[in-house]
Scaffold this motif. Structure first.
Motif, PDB file in Angstrom:
ATOM      1  N   LYS A   1     -15.524 -22.018  24.461  1.00 38.39           N
ATOM      2  CA  LYS A   1     -15.305 -20.854  23.544  1.00 38.39           C
ATOM      3  C   LYS A   1     -14.707 -21.245  22.320  1.00 38.39           C
ATOM      4  N   ALA A   2     -14.014 -22.440  22.279  1.00 37.13           N
ATOM      5  CA  ALA A   2     -13.061 -22.668  21.175  1.00 37.13           C
ATOM      6  C   ALA A   2     -13.227 -24.486  20.908  1.00 37.13           C
ATOM      7  N   VAL A   3     -13.507 -25.053  19.871  1.00 38.98           N
ATOM      8  CA  VAL A   3     -13.539 -26.415  19.538  1.00 38.98           C
ATOM      9  C   VAL A   3     -12.263 -26.861  18.612  1.00 38.98           C
ATOM     10  N   VAL A   4     -11.198 -27.254  19.219  1.00 39.44           N
ATOM     11  CA  VAL A   4     -10.082 -27.735  18.199  1.00 39.44           C
ATOM     12  C   VAL A   4     -10.336 -29.235  17.943  1.00 39.44           C
ATOM     13  N   VAL A   5     -10.541 -29.388  16.775  1.00 41.37           N
ATOM     14  CA  VAL A   5     -10.667 -30.763  15.974  1.00 41.37           C
ATOM     15  C   VAL A   5      -9.510 -31.293  15.476  1.00 41.37           C
ATOM     16  N   CYS A   6      -9.080 -32.484  15.998  1.00 46.99           N
ATOM     17  CA  CYS A   6      -8.077 -32.840  15.353  1.00 46.99           C
ATOM     18  C   CYS A   6      -8.251 -34.252  14.266  1.00 46.99           C
ATOM     19  N   TRP A   7      -8.126 -33.857  13.166  1.00 50.65           N
ATOM     20  CA  TRP A   7      -8.423 -34.580  11.985  1.00 50.65           C
ATOM     21  C   TRP A   7      -7.297 -35.898  11.468  1.00 50.65           C
ATOM     22  N   THR A   8      -7.745 -36.990  11.445  1.00 53.08           N
ATOM     23  CA  THR A   8      -6.930 -38.345  11.190  1.00 53.08           C
ATOM     24  C   THR A   8      -7.956 -38.886  10.105  1.00 53.08           C
ATOM     25  N   PRO A   9      -7.285 -39.790   9.524  1.00 50.92           N
ATOM     26  CA  PRO A   9      -8.126 -40.593   8.518  1.00 50.92           C
ATOM     27  C   PRO A   9      -9.237 -41.436   9.372  1.00 50.92           C
TER      28      PRO A   9
ATOM     29  N   MET B   1     -15.109 -23.356  15.569  1.00 49.49           N
ATOM     30  CA  MET B   1     -14.264 -24.739  15.401  1.00 49.49           C
ATOM     31  C   MET B   1     -13.037 -23.962  14.868  1.00 49.49           C
ATOM     32  N   ALA B   2     -11.829 -24.658  15.252  1.00 48.50           N
ATOM     33  CA  ALA B   2     -10.464 -24.608  14.906  1.00 48.50           C
ATOM     34  C   ALA B   2     -10.030 -25.840  14.516  1.00 48.50           C
ATOM     35  N   SER B   3      -9.652 -26.231  13.117  1.00 50.97           N
ATOM     36  CA  SER B   3      -9.507 -27.503  12.573  1.00 50.97           C
ATOM     37  C   SER B   3      -7.633 -27.618  12.763  1.00 50.97           C
ATOM     38  N   ILE B   4      -7.287 -28.732  12.885  1.00 48.71           N
ATOM     39  CA  ILE B   4      -5.958 -29.095  12.563  1.00 48.71           C
ATOM     40  C   ILE B   4      -5.847 -30.497  12.160  1.00 48.71           C
ATOM     41  N   MET B   5      -4.890 -30.899  11.493  1.00 48.31           N
ATOM     42  CA  MET B   5      -4.458 -32.004  10.783  1.00 48.31           C
ATOM     43  C   MET B   5      -3.346 -32.777  11.458  1.00 48.31           C
ATOM     44  N   LEU B   6      -3.561 -33.890  12.050  1.00 53.23           N
ATOM     45  CA  LEU B   6      -2.516 -34.671  12.842  1.00 53.23           C
ATOM     46  C   LEU B   6      -1.947 -35.680  11.769  1.00 53.23           C
ATOM     47  N   GLU B   7      -2.474 -36.167  11.127  1.00 50.73           N
ATOM     48  CA  GLU B   7      -2.118 -37.518  10.002  1.00 50.73           C
ATOM     49  C   GLU B   7      -2.704 -36.883   8.745  1.00 50.73           C
ATOM     50  N   PRO B   8      -2.158 -37.134   7.488  1.00 48.39           N
ATOM     51  CA  PRO B   8      -2.546 -36.852   6.301  1.00 48.39           C
ATOM     52  C   PRO B   8      -4.035 -37.417   6.044  1.00 48.39           C
ATOM     53  N   CYS B   9      -4.836 -36.847   5.581  1.00 46.87           N
ATOM     54  CA  CYS B   9      -6.068 -37.401   5.168  1.00 46.87           C
ATOM     55  C   CYS B   9      -7.081 -36.393   4.427  1.00 46.87           C
ATOM     56  N   LEU B  10      -8.067 -37.036   3.671  1.00 50.98           N
ATOM     57  CA  LEU B  10      -8.961 -36.380   2.787  1.00 50.98           C
ATOM     58  C   LEU B  10     -10.252 -36.089   3.857  1.00 50.98           C
ATOM     59  N   LEU B  11     -10.474 -34.894   3.904  1.00 51.15           N
ATOM     60  CA  LEU B  11     -11.804 -34.639   4.677  1.00 51.15           C
ATOM     61  C   LEU B  11     -13.207 -34.564   3.997  1.00 51.15           C
ATOM     62  N   ASP B  12     -13.965 -35.379   4.614  1.00 50.89           N
ATOM     63  CA  ASP B  12     -15.428 -35.325   4.145  1.00 50.89           C
ATOM     64  C   ASP B  12     -15.874 -34.023   4.215  1.00 50.89           C
TER      65      ASP B  12
ATOM     66  N   HIS C   1     -10.921 -23.977   6.638  1.00 49.27           N
ATOM     67  CA  HIS C   1      -9.312 -23.936   7.020  1.00 49.27           C
ATOM     68  C   HIS C   1      -8.952 -24.862   7.832  1.00 49.27           C
ATOM     69  N   VAL C   2      -7.867 -25.519   7.388  1.00 47.59           N
ATOM     70  CA  VAL C   2      -7.133 -26.586   8.314  1.00 47.59           C
ATOM     71  C   VAL C   2      -5.588 -26.358   8.612  1.00 47.59           C
ATOM     72  N   GLU C   3      -5.034 -26.293   9.774  1.00 49.85           N
ATOM     73  CA  GLU C   3      -3.675 -25.843  10.123  1.00 49.85           C
ATOM     74  C   GLU C   3      -3.060 -27.343   9.866  1.00 49.85           C
ATOM     75  N   ASP C   4      -2.010 -27.275   9.377  1.00 47.58           N
ATOM     76  CA  ASP C   4      -0.967 -28.797   9.196  1.00 47.58           C
ATOM     77  C   ASP C   4      -0.341 -28.881  10.410  1.00 47.58           C
ATOM     78  N   PHE C   5      -0.795 -29.757  11.312  1.00 47.55           N
ATOM     79  CA  PHE C   5      -0.011 -30.501  12.451  1.00 47.55           C
ATOM     80  C   PHE C   5       0.771 -31.499  12.308  1.00 47.55           C
ATOM     81  N   ILE C   6       0.839 -32.095  11.068  1.00 47.29           N
ATOM     82  CA  ILE C   6       1.462 -33.618  11.005  1.00 47.29           C
ATOM     83  C   ILE C   6       2.695 -33.861  11.302  1.00 47.29           C
TER      84      ILE C   6
END
Length: 559
Positions: free
Chosen positions: A54-62, A88-99, A106-111
């Motif tokens: 039902k929901a896809v949580v994507v953890c973005w890192t470099p 999709m629900a996006s979160i950022m685990l480490e600082p990075c520039l998204l392609d 929208h990305v939630e800050d989880f750093i």
């Protein structure tokens, strides 16, 4: 079908396990590749879950992108499926520039997140709750919140899967508390009854009457005994009053029996028992019993004397109270007279200054107003439904800003609570959201639990929302500086016709197309798929090509 699929780089599994457990604590069915079992097809099982979750949580890192060293493209592939499904629900685990195209969502800050039930996690839960069809979950105060708060939530959202367990826990705790209170009361009653038994035995002994072990009645083969009482705790509890059979009385004891009966009547019935005892045959009373009666009469006389002394002391206290009240009245009269004298002196001094041209004294500085605590129930600009929707946000969230159109009456307002933002960032975004709704500048009315006093910068309406003109990174509203930088870079990089859609909650979408109309339609659709009509509002066009068009508040294409 699982509720949540988590996509991540395997080196971050410890952090993802914390995230998964936090979501499972909300009774969400969570899947990530740690759930694979021997013999299962790795690719097929992942594909099946990411397509059906039902929901896809994507953890973005470099290293989730080729520029960061990614070679297999798993995270990007799973994110693409979730994005295409608008799940999709996006979160950022480490600082990075998204392609692109992920930098347009929208990305939630989880750093800095480490398992806390804070604002970024609540925002993620709110997104997941809308995708999973559990709207009440967005209002859940958290597993570590006091039980009373969780029970209030469960009563408000009884259909949520978490509610039944919370209410059942409350029932168990209440039942256990009631059981413990009954046991304490039972033990206290046993102690009281045992003391009564000992007192009665001492009375009997003082009159020469002794107790004997349980006797056997004529015609019976067993002594009289009391049957133990069985209580709810499944343990035998001795009787409250243990009966003791009396041995055959001696002649002296026989003479004492009327006195014992009289004493018992006196204890049970007060004056009536005393008169009944006096009516017994005086010749049958033993010397010991008569001594006991005389001692009781002396005790009665002493009690009457003590009562008389107490009455006298009370009368003295009343007289002293009257004297104190009289003194206080005299002091008040003297104070009033002194105030009148001071007022007369001030009038005389003013008259002298007016006739002698004396320099006037400088005016006293106005007192500095004190900061006052913000109370949701006392704010005049909230409607009743809005108060109910906010709940206890102003106490649960410690760092927040509240912007208002007009504090004196129901009007537009905006509440921004972010743990990892500065006061200035929260103030600015609250003002932007409020001005967007009110179509006029607003004031920052309260911050971090306190109403702003004039001495702290008398709240003045500030215009902080740029709604027309050329596109400028610094003017992008509703998001913080770091996000503005990412959005500006992504928008400037698009070729051909382009459009930028935005929602008041900070959701954004950037698209390009073969024509300006195509770009606008795609941007609005992508933004609305994420925002899900939050606050009862749809996304609006913020910019088309190089021009800002927010002033038009358009939710459809424009020419």
């Amino acid at each position: 079908m699982v509720d949540v699929f988590i996509s991540y780089k395997r080196r971050l599994r410890p952090r993802v396990e914390v995230l998964a457990e936090s979501l499972r604590a909300l009774d969400l069915d969570v899947w990530y590749d740690a759930g694979l079992k021997p013999g299962m097809s790795f690719g097929e099982d992942i594909a099946d879950n990411v397509r059906n979750a039902k929901a896809v949580v994507v953890c973005w890192t470099p290293d989730a992108f080729p520029s960061g060293g990614d070679k297999n493209g798993w995270v990007r592939g799973e994110a693409t499926i979730g994005r295409d499904r608008t799940a999709m629900a996006s979160i950022m685990l480490e600082p990075c520039l998204l392609d692109p195209p992920f930098n347009m969502d929208h990305v939630e800050d989880f750093i800095a997140w480490n398992g806390e039930y804070n604002t970024p996690f609540r925002n993620l839960v709110e997104r997941i709750s809308s995708l999973c069809g559990r709207p009440g979950l967005a209002r859940y105060p958290g597993p570590q919140a006091p039980l009373d708060e969780r029970v209030a939530w469960a009563e408000r959202f009884p259909d949520d899967r978490l509610a039944a367990g919370i209410l059942e826990s409350k029932k168990r705790l209440d039942a256990e508390a009631e059981r413990q209170a009954l046991l304490v009361a039972w033990e206290a009653e046993r102690t009281r009854q045992a003391q009564l038994n000992r007192d009665f035995e001492q009375r009997l002994a003082s009159l020469g009457v002794t107790s004997a072990p349980p006797a056997t009645l004529p015609g019976t083969a067993a002594p009289i005994v009391d049957t133990p009482v069985r209580v709810a705790s499944n343990r035998n509890v001795p009787p409250l009053v243990e009966p003791a059979a009396m041995a055959a009385p001696t002649p002296r004891q026989s003479r004492a029996i009327p006195a014992v009966l009289g004493l018992a009547l006196m204890i049970a019935g007060g004056g009536a028992g005393w008169l009944a005892a006096k009516a017994l045959d005086a010749n049958a009373i033993s010397p010991a019993a008569r001594t006991q009666i005389q001692a009781l009469e002396a005790a009665k006389s002493q009690a009457e004397t003590m009562a008389s002394n107490a009455k006298a002391a009370q009368a003295g206290a009343e007289a002293e109270k009257l004297a104190v009240e009289k003194t206080v009245g005299e002091l008040r009269t003297a104070l009033q007279r002194a105030n009148a004298d001071r007022a007369a002196a001030e009038r005389s001094l003013a008259a002298l200054r007016s006739t002698a041209a004396l320099p006037a004294a400088p005016p006293a500085a106005p007192p500095k107003p004190a900061m006052t605590q913000f109370k949701l129930s006392e704010a005049k600009f909230f409607e009743e439904k809005e108060r109910a929707d906010l709940g206890d946000y102003e106490t649960r969230i410690k760092t927040w800003s509240l912007a208002v159109e007009d504090p004196s009456k129901p009007s537009q307002w905006s509440f921004v609570g972010w743990d990892n933002a500065t006061d200035d960032e929260r103030d600015t975004i609250a003002l932007q959201r409020c001005q967007y709704s009110a179509r006029k500048p607003c004031i920052v009315y309260a911050r971090n639990g306190m109403v702003l006093a004039p001495a702290d910068g008398n709240p003045v309406a500030r215009s902080v929302l740029v709604e027309r003109g050329r596109f400028d990174e610094n003017n992008i509203p509703f998001v913080r500086a770091a996000r503005r930088k990412e959005l500006s870079a992504a928008y400037q990089a698009l070729q051909g016709s382009r459009a930028f859609a935005i929602h008041r909650d900070g959701t954004t979408a950037i698209r390009s197309g073969a024509s300006s109309e195509d770009a606008q339609q795609e941007a609005l659709k992508a933004c609305n798929d994420i925002a899900k009509n939050r606050f009862g509002e749809t996304c609006k066009l913020y910019a088309v090509d190089g021009d800002v068009v927010l002033y038009r508040r358009s939710s459809t294409t424009i020419n």
